[in-house]
Design an enzyme around this catalytic site. Structure first.
Site, short mmCIF file in Angstrom:
data_model
loop_
_atom_site.label_atom_id
_atom_site.label_comp_id
_atom_site.label_asym_id
_atom_site.label_seq_id
_atom_site.Cartn_x
_atom_site.Cartn_y
_atom_site.Cartn_z
N LYS A 1 0.11 4.23 -0.30
CA LYS A 1 -0.55 5.42 0.28
C LYS A 1 -0.32 6.62 -0.64
O LYS A 1 -0.29 6.46 -1.86
CB LYS A 1 -0.05 5.68 1.70
CG LYS A 1 -0.11 4.41 2.56
CD LYS A 1 0.10 4.68 4.00
CE LYS A 1 0.16 3.36 4.76
NZ LYS A 1 0.21 3.53 6.19
N GLY B 1 2.60 2.25 10.64
CA GLY B 1 3.52 3.37 10.44
C GLY B 1 4.23 3.81 11.70
O GLY B 1 4.87 4.86 11.72
N HIS C 1 -9.31 0.93 5.09
CA HIS C 1 -8.02 1.13 5.78
C HIS C 1 -8.24 2.07 6.97
O HIS C 1 -9.04 3.00 6.91
CB HIS C 1 -7.02 1.74 4.80
CG HIS C 1 -5.62 1.74 5.34
ND1 HIS C 1 -5.17 2.71 6.21
CD2 HIS C 1 -4.59 0.87 5.16
CE1 HIS C 1 -3.92 2.42 6.54
NE2 HIS C 1 -3.55 1.32 5.91
N GLU D 1 -5.17 -5.09 10.89
CA GLU D 1 -4.16 -4.04 11.01
C GLU D 1 -4.40 -3.26 12.30
O GLU D 1 -5.22 -2.33 12.32
CB GLU D 1 -4.25 -3.08 9.83
CG GLU D 1 -4.01 -3.74 8.50
CD GLU D 1 -3.40 -2.76 7.51
OE1 GLU D 1 -2.33 -3.06 6.99
OE2 GLU D 1 -3.99 -1.69 7.29
N SER E 1 3.65 -2.17 10.37
CA SER E 1 5.10 -2.17 10.54
C SER E 1 5.76 -3.50 10.21
O SER E 1 6.72 -3.91 10.87
CB SER E 1 5.47 -1.71 11.96
OG SER E 1 5.02 -0.37 12.17
N GLU F 1 -6.59 4.46 8.10
CA GLU F 1 -6.40 5.90 7.85
C GLU F 1 -7.67 6.50 7.28
O GLU F 1 -8.03 7.64 7.58
CB GLU F 1 -5.19 6.12 6.93
CG GLU F 1 -3.89 5.91 7.68
CD GLU F 1 -2.74 5.40 6.85
OE1 GLU F 1 -2.79 5.46 5.61
OE2 GLU F 1 -1.76 4.92 7.47
N ASN G 1 0.86 -1.18 0.00
CA ASN G 1 0.00 0.00 0.00
C ASN G 1 0.90 1.23 0.00
O ASN G 1 1.47 1.58 1.02
CB ASN G 1 -0.88 -0.04 1.27
CG ASN G 1 -1.71 1.23 1.43
OD1 ASN G 1 -1.83 2.03 0.51
ND2 ASN G 1 -2.27 1.40 2.62
C1 PEP Z 1 -0.66 -0.02 6.07
O1 PEP Z 1 -0.71 1.13 5.70
O2 PEP Z 1 -1.56 -0.80 5.74
C2 PEP Z 1 0.47 -0.42 6.89
C3 PEP Z 1 0.44 -1.59 7.43
O3 PEP Z 1 1.49 0.49 7.04
P1 PEP Z 1 2.95 0.20 7.68
O4 PEP Z 1 3.43 -1.10 7.08
O5 PEP Z 1 3.78 1.37 7.29
O6 PEP Z 1 2.74 0.09 9.16
#
Ligand code: PEP
Length: 256
Positions: free
Chosen positions: A11, A178, A95, A172, A218, A97, A9
């Protein structure tokens, strides 16, 4: 037997040049690798450019969102049919976010999943990757299971068995996205096991054993192997580490 899936992803990162260069590196790095599905999810405006780069490879193209209506006066939005038209096979929905910053709710997630599943163009369809996850406050107050269960019940459980069978889930934890703070394999494995149980209770054991449930938060080459060793973790939705070919390819390699 569930096939692992690694989805990147991007983003709101990269541009046409850096995005297509990254896609080329991922194509080269995955050449000859079997046994894992790999998907790249660039921003809407780069879908066509990245899709052209991926053409002829086994790597899938995904969008980061869609709108639930088929067409009309919805300024700034993009429909499922449009995603199919530019070559997407996948779409991320719900997601955190979008849930936290852009007003996405379990109800809007369900509407988007329905729209994704209903779309068809020249025999091609979309596979939704539907995200669920608790916040840090919810985890610290012992509400993780309750939150994930209600997200499942309100954004997925109304689907028919046939519809649900086409969905990929992504757990998630919001506090791990992040932040560099990854869930331990046991923490993630516990939620994945409970999610699979939710699927079995709502549908049946066969659907549950086929359902792909990704972990996101992460994920890095260094922690991916331990996460993927959990019996209910079927791959990863990767944010930051999907922006560097070596890291993303390292995560893909950890599925083997
Ligand atoms: C994500 O945006 O779905 C995500 C898992 O981000 P990150 O790997 O940066 O934590």
């Amino acid at each position: 037997m569930r096939r692992p899936l690694i989805a990147g992803n991007w983003k709101m990162n990269l541009d046409r040049t850096t995005g297509t260069a990254l896609a080329l590196d991922v194509v080269a790095g995955c050449a000859g690798r079997a046994g894992v599905d790999v998907v790249l999810c660039p921003p809407f405006v780069y879908l066509e450019a990245v899709g052209s780069t991926l053409r002829g490879s086994a790597i899938g193209l995904g969008a980061q969102d869609l709108y639930h209506e088929a067409s009309g006066a919805f300024t700034g939005e993009v429909s499922a049919a449009m995603l199919l038209d530019v070559g997407c096979q996948w779409v991320i929905i719900g997601h955190s976010e979008r849930r936290q910053l852009l007003g996405e709710t379990n109800g809007s997630v369900l509407a988007k999943v329905r729209a994704a599943l209903a779309a068809e163009r020249n025999g091609h369809t979309l596979t939704p990757i539907v995200c669920v996850g608790e916040t840090l406050a919810e985890r610290e107050t012992g509400r993780t299971q309750e939150v994930i269960r209600s997200q499942f019940a309100e954004s997925l459980a109304e689907l028919s068995e046939g519809e649900f069978a086409r969905v990929v889930l992504a757990y998630e934890p919001v506090w791990a996205i992040g932040t560099g703070r990854v869930a331990t394999p046991d923490q993630a494995g516990e939620v994945h096991a409970d999610l699979r149980k939710q699927v079995a209770d709502r549908y049946n054991a066969a659907v549950a054993s086929e359902a792909r449930i990704l972990y996101g938060g992460s994920v890095k080459p260094e922690n991916a192997g331990q996460l993927f060793a959990q019996p209910n973790i079927d791959g990863a939705l990767v944010g930051g580490a999907s922006l560097k070919a070596a890291d993303f390819l390292g995560i893909i390699a950890a599925t083997a």
